[in-house]
Scaffold this motif. Structure first.
Motif, PDB file in Angstrom:
ATOM      1  N   TRP A 164       0.835  -1.210   0.000  1.00  0.00           N
ATOM      2  CA  TRP A 164       0.000   0.000   0.000  1.00  0.00           C
ATOM      3  C   TRP A 164       0.864   1.253   0.000  1.00  0.00           C
ATOM      4  O   TRP A 164       0.538   2.239  -0.668  1.00  0.00           O
TER       5      TRP A 164
ATOM      6  N   GLN B  21      -8.725   0.121   1.463  1.00  0.00           N
ATOM      7  CA  GLN B  21      -7.438   0.756   1.218  1.00  0.00           C
ATOM      8  C   GLN B  21      -7.127   1.741   2.338  1.00  0.00           C
ATOM      9  O   GLN B  21      -8.047   2.271   2.955  1.00  0.00           O
TER      10      GLN B  21
ATOM     11  N   VAL C   3      -4.320   6.327   0.300  1.00  0.00           N
ATOM     12  CA  VAL C   3      -4.591   5.824  -1.052  1.00  0.00           C
ATOM     13  C   VAL C   3      -5.969   6.279  -1.501  1.00  0.00           C
ATOM     14  O   VAL C   3      -6.143   6.776  -2.618  1.00  0.00           O
ATOM     15  N   ARG C   4      -6.968   6.133  -0.645  1.00  0.00           N
ATOM     16  CA  ARG C   4      -8.331   6.572  -0.996  1.00  0.00           C
ATOM     17  C   ARG C   4      -8.363   8.066  -1.304  1.00  0.00           C
ATOM     18  O   ARG C   4      -9.040   8.512  -2.230  1.00  0.00           O
TER      19      ARG C   4
END
Length: 123
Positions: A39, A79, A83-84
């Motif tokens: 991630w 996520q 990231v979102r």
């Protein structure tokens, strides 16, 4: 790919460096196991925070959806917030604005230091 793990996610992240057309990735994989660095590598490709120029020029401002269809007993895989957030920014149609937002949020929102500008020359 047999499983989507942190190593595979890191390879995928590297492939996004010069992407200017791919806007959506959907992975249907019940063997998807992303934890820390997978991630982190995706986040750093979506927003390269090394310096202002890297954030503006080397970040991916195109990918707007990274959907993981894997579910667990507790529900779907989520996520990380970072990231979102980057994916949401990338969903804006004006990519210049996306790049500018990432620069401001990455370099000016917290503990801003003017030294970042001392070597820059106006164009």
């Amino acid at each position: 790919i047999d499983t989507m793990d942190d190593d595979e996610a890191s390879r995928l992240a590297r492939s996004l460096k010069n992407n200017r057309t791919l806007i959506e990735i959907v992975i249907y994989d019940d063997t998807m196991f992303l934890y820390g660095y997978g991630w982190r590598n995706i986040a750093s490709r979506l927003c390269n925070t090394r310096d202002i120029t890297a954030t503006y020029n080397d970040s991916n401002h195109t990918l707007a959806k990274f959907d993981t269809k894997r579910t667990t007993r507790r529900g779907s895989i989520r996520q990380p917030l970072k990231v979102r957030s980057y994916l949401a920014m990338n969903s804006l149609s004006n990519k210049k604005v996306v790049a500018e937002i990432k620069v401001v949020e990455s370099h000016f929102a917290r503990n801003f230091i003017l030294d970042q500008f001392k070597e820059m020359k106006p164009s």
